[in-house]
Design a protein around this motif. Structure first.
Motif, short mmCIF file in Angstrom:
data_model
loop_
_atom_site.label_atom_id
_atom_site.label_comp_id
_atom_site.label_asym_id
_atom_site.label_seq_id
_atom_site.Cartn_x
_atom_site.Cartn_y
_atom_site.Cartn_z
N ALA A 648 0.87 -1.16 -0.03
CA ALA A 648 0.02 -0.15 0.00
C ALA A 648 1.00 1.27 -0.05
N GLN A 651 -1.31 4.65 2.22
CA GLN A 651 -2.22 4.23 3.48
C GLN A 651 -2.74 5.20 4.55
N ASP A 652 -1.69 6.21 4.66
CA ASP A 652 -2.05 7.12 5.63
C ASP A 652 -2.26 8.30 5.19
N ARG A 736 -6.13 5.19 -1.01
CA ARG A 736 -5.37 4.73 0.17
C ARG A 736 -5.46 3.09 -0.33
N GLN A 737 -6.20 2.55 -1.38
CA GLN A 737 -6.24 1.47 -1.71
C GLN A 737 -5.26 1.13 -2.91
N ARG A 739 -2.11 0.36 -4.65
CA ARG A 739 -0.74 -0.74 -4.34
C ARG A 739 0.23 -0.78 -5.39
N GLN A 793 -1.21 2.82 13.80
CA GLN A 793 -2.25 3.30 12.94
C GLN A 793 -3.42 3.99 13.31
#
Length: 934
Positions: A648, A651-652, A736-737, A739, A793
């Motif tokens: 990912a 992701q943040d 965020r998804q 990859r 997280q």
């Protein structure tokens, strides 16, 4: 008996010879002219024919066979008969069976045929001539006198003015011919009047009238037709003189300021109409909002063409033929574009530019269903017979110059050509569709959509349907091996010397030219794509008096209000307002024009109301600042890059938007930053450095990530583009998804990516957020990864709106680094609580060392589950006491350079201690908030 039989035989032989003789004698048909033209004066019965009615028979002078017995007329409605004047010479005459009236019918056409007498005076076994056409014209007689349309006329004028026309009287004549039915002269029969009348019935005053001297004039008017026949009755005309008055709108505003986001704004809250007390029968007021200088005719959504189609629910598969220039769409690089100040991508063609569309962009042959849409601004071309101006053309690339389909303008007519191939159809079919519309050459922006559902072709202009006035047929094109070339702005065809070139250049402006094979667009979607977001409105429509009639044009830029009560009209005009539904409208002036027509009884204009001009000033909207934040450096094991899901990247990541608003409570500061919610229309993930190797690398996004979102994705070796009009939260979820996958991570040291987002097709863009991904390859790196310190997280980066101006002073990718400040604060906190926390640290260290030894394995297998949560180096200090934690948070809020605050609590730490093993770092030399390793 034998004698009787012999007699009968002789009789039969004699009779047969007689019939044969008769047939030999009457062997020719009568002959007449093929056509006749005749004239008859109404109320008479004799027709003058040219040529005269004469029938000839070559059997003459044989009795009966060479004589004419009759003329027959075919046509039951023809009130004529033909008589034979001389059978031997064949002379005849055409007569009317009754009196002919020109007012009932001016012309007659019928068939006439001549008959000879055959074998006897009765015309038995006679022969017929061919059929001749007879055309009769009826001459008119001036039998009717002119009659006035109205029994009396009435008008009103204001004293002290000379009028070109006060009013017009009109008479008619029932005669059928132009000579006798037209009125050639009018005359005022009343003597010594200050009025005159012209040949068209327009009455004017010859001197200035004075209300004090005479308030009313009554005159008589007569009329003559062009045959000098006078009207039997004169018509009375009454003219009222009104005192000097200054009617008009009072209390109007010359300028109305409109603040974006305020909804509907009244334009004329105190305006009323002054009519000087005259007797009114109706008042008609037109309010026009002039927005032709704004964008493409008005303030519309300026999202990209794909995003706008997605927003309106258009069918997928549309191809933009005039996209913004880029490495992938480089055919528009040499065209003259004007993005405007509202990011509206417009291409201007001056008769010398054109673009060739690559073969891969659009299929060469369209199906029976497809849609072509474009914005066009076009004016009349120079010259009396201007040549074709091509918008879109698909022609042979070489040699034959055949046009397979094209869209062009010719003499202010829009023409669409569609030639089918023999492989599709082999019959004579519709091929060229013509529309003649005022919009094509009015030099204004209009939205054109051509829906083809062959053989039916429908044109939409600004959402309104138009059928072609002319459709021509043609044969299909013969199949060949010649490739086709699709062009925009001109047509590609061969020259006299055999070399192909551009011809039939377009002169005007185009925008959003798209083609969608296989589907046609619905009228609902078409209306959405061209809808204006600004216009006129009526506040409290339900409170409007029922006697007021009002009408909006489709764009709501023109409002017409009509009523018979002045008070109701004034109340209705005060409710007229301006509205702009765009969150970020185009600033600037919108002009208003108010025109009024006041009528007195008898539907005559009695008061002239001056027009009013005003402006709506749309204020500059608070421009949003789109900011992307997140971890800028990631470290992953090489094995994770090879997994089916990859790693990912974002992701943040967090996307926020802020605007500067007025601070009414803080007098020292001009404004504060306030977080707002609005849509985005695209986000791009760009690969920095070398492009991805498609054999070993890829950016991935599961299709399920787009469910229930108005988003689409395009992916290439240079990056990924997520587009569509949707909320920032939905964009954030999808990003965020994203990859990254690599089958050869051993050769990969690091990869760098850049993320940018936009609103309104690039009008507002975010900062350039850069991300660096590093692959770890040896055991030393793995040990480093397993002991690296990273924020868990559940930690969120939080910002107060008033701090955002200081935290993000620009749209650059440099996020303020608070690592140094954070280290100093951590050390200070550790010193303060060292005595209180040493016992807890000792126990925690012993527990984690045992757990770390138990999870070590000889191979290099990496377990992601053990790294879901890691230890924050500040937790020991935080666990010391709640007082110290409060002091630390207070210090962080006071520090202008710090942009990270901890939201951890002792309860959350204890909960995580119960769920997952914890790893304590013995030596920490540096803490970088922008780096997370997995």
């Amino acid at each position: 008996m034998k004698y009787f039989e012999i007699c009968q035989s002789l009789k039969a032989i004699t009779s047969g010879r007689s019939k044969v003789f008769e047939q030999i004698m009457n062997k020719h048909k009568p002959w007449i002219e093929t056509s006749y033209h005749g004239v008859i004066t109404e109320n008479t019965d004799i027709v003058m024919l040219d040529p005269p009615l004469v029938a000839l028979d070559k059997d003459a002078p044989i009795p009966y066979a060479g004589e004419i017995c009759a003329f027959n007329i075919h046509g039951l409605e023809a009130p004529f008969e033909a008589v034979v004047l001389n059978g031997t010479s064949g002379e005849g005459q055409l007569r009317a069976r009754r009196l002919i009236d020109c007012e009932l019918q001016k012309e007659y056409t019928f068939i006439i045929q001549a008959h000879d007498c055959g074998s006897g005076p009765g015309g038995t076994e006679g022969k017929k001539s061919h059929k001749a056409v007879v055309h009769i014209q009826v001459n008119d007689v001036n039998e009717f006198a002119p009659v006035f349309r109205e029994p009396h006329y009435r008008a009103a004028v204001t004293e002290g003015k000379i009028y070109d026309t006060i009013m017009q009287v009109e008479a008619t004549d029932q005669d059928c011919s132009p000579q006798y039915s037209q009125i050639c002269n009018y005359q005022i029969t009343t003597s010594n009047t200050p009025f005159a009348i012209d040949r068209n019935g327009n009455i004017r005053n010859t001197e200035k009238l004075n209300y004090d001297r005479q308030q009313q004039y009554e005159i008589l008017v007569t009329a003559w037709d062009c045959g000098q026949k006078r009207a039997l009755h004169n018509v009375p005309v009454r003219i009222d003189v009104k005192p000097v008055c200054k009617p008009g709108w009072q209390g109007s505003n010359k300028q109305v300021d409109y603040e974006p986001g305020t909804g509907s704004k009244q334009l004329f809250p105190k305006m009323h109409l002054e009519t000087c007390g005259g007797p009114l029968s109706s008042v008609r007021t037109t309010v026009e909002l002039q927005t032709s200088h704004i964008g493409k005719g008005c303030d519309r959504e300026t999202y990209s063409e794909k995003s706008l189609q997605k927003l309106c629910g258009a069918s997928s598969g549309s191809t933009d033929l005039l996209p913004a220039p880029s490495p992938a769409t480089n055919w528009t690089v040499n065209l003259v574009s004007d993005s405007g100040r509202d990011s509206d991508l417009i291409f201007r063609f001056d008769g010398h530019q054109a673009a060739k569309i690559p073969d891969r962009v659009v299929l060469q042959n369209l199906t029976d269903q497809f849609t072509i849409a474009t914005w066009m601004k076009h004016g009349p071309s120079p010259g009396l017979r201007a040549e074709k101006e091509t918008l879109l053309c698909n022609s042979d690339k070489t040699e034959m110059n055949r046009h397979h389909y094209s869209l062009y303008v010719h003499n202010c007519r829009l023409v669409f050509l569609l030639r089918r191939d023999f492989t599709q159809v082999d019959t004579f079919r519709p091929a060229e569709f013509h529309w003649k519309l005022e919009q094509i050459c009015d030099k204004e922006w209009h939205y054109y959509v051509i829906n083809v559902e062959f053989p039916v072709v429908t044109l939409y202009v600004d959402g309104v349907t138009y059928d072609p006035y002319l459709v021509t047929d043609d044969w299909p094109i013969h199949p060949s091996q010649i490739d086709m070339q699709l062009t925009v702005g001109a047509c590609w065809q061969g020259n006299d010397d055999g070399s192909p070139r551009f011809t039939q250049y377009f002169r005007g402006s185009l925008s959003g030219l798209t083609i969608r094979p296989g589907k046609i667009e619905s009228q609902k979607v078409i209306s959405c794509l061209q809808a204006c977001k600004e216009g006129l409105d009526i506040n409290s429509l339900e409170s409007l008096d029922k006697s007021i009639k009002f009408h909006f044009n489709p764009a709501q830029s023109i409002l017409v209000m009509e009523g018979d009560d002045l008070g109701n009209i004034n109340a209705a005009v005060r409710k007229v307002s301006y509205i702009n539904s765009r969150q970020f409208p185009t600033p600037g002036i919108r002009r208003l024009h108010i025109s009024t027509l006041v009528q007195c009884f008898g539907e005559d204009t009695c008061i002239t109301i001056p027009d009013i001009d005003a402006v709506v000033m749309v204020q500059q909207p608070s421009e949003p600042r789109i900011t992307i934040t997140g971890v800028e450096k990631l470290s992953w094991l090489a094995a994770d890059f090879r997994s089916s899901e990859g790693i990912a990247l974002f992701q943040d990541v967090h996307i926020i938007s802020t605007v500067t608003t007025a601070d009414h409570h803080a007098a020292r500061r001009p404004g504060v930053l306030e977080e707002i919610i609005h849509n985005l229309d695209y986000c791009d993930v760009l690969v920095l450095g070398e492009e991805l190797d498609p054999q070993f690398e890829a950016l991935q996004l599961q299709q399920g990530a787009l469910l229930r979102k108005h988003l689409d994705v395009t992916n290439s070796t240079s990056g990924m583009s997520i587009y569509g009009v949707d909320s920032m939260s939905n964009y954030e979820q999808v990003i965020r998804q994203v990859r990254y996958y690599s089958r050869q991570p051993k050769s990969l040291l690091e990869r760098r990516f850049r993320l940018t987002c936009s609103e309104l097709n690039g009008r507002y863009t975010s900062n350039e957020f850069s991300l660096e991904v590093k692959a770890m390859h040896n055991s030393e790196d793995e040990d480093h990864i397993s002991h690296i310190i990273a924020p868990p997280q559940y930690m969120q980066v939080a910002h107060h709106p008033s701090m955002l101006q200081e935290l993000f002073p620009s749209h650059s990718s440099d996020v303020p680094n608070a690592a140094t400040v954070l280290i100093v604060m951590c050390i200070a906190a550790l010193v303060v609580v060292a005595v209180l926390g040493i016992y807890r640290i000792h126990l925690t260290h012993q527990q984690e060392m045992k757990l770390a030894e138990s999870i070590k394995e000889p191979d290099e297998t990496w377990n992601d589950s053990a790294l879901t949560i890691t230890v924050n180096p500040m937790e020991a200090a935080e666990d010391g006491s709640d007082e110290e934690e409060d002091e630390e948070e207070e210090e962080e809020r006071d520090d202008d350079d710090d942009d990270i605050t901890s939201v951890e609590s002792d309860d959350s730490e204890e909960e995580m201690d119960d769920q997952l093993p914890r790893v304590q770092c013995k030596t920490v030399q540096k803490w970088d908030k922008t780096t997370i390793s997995y």
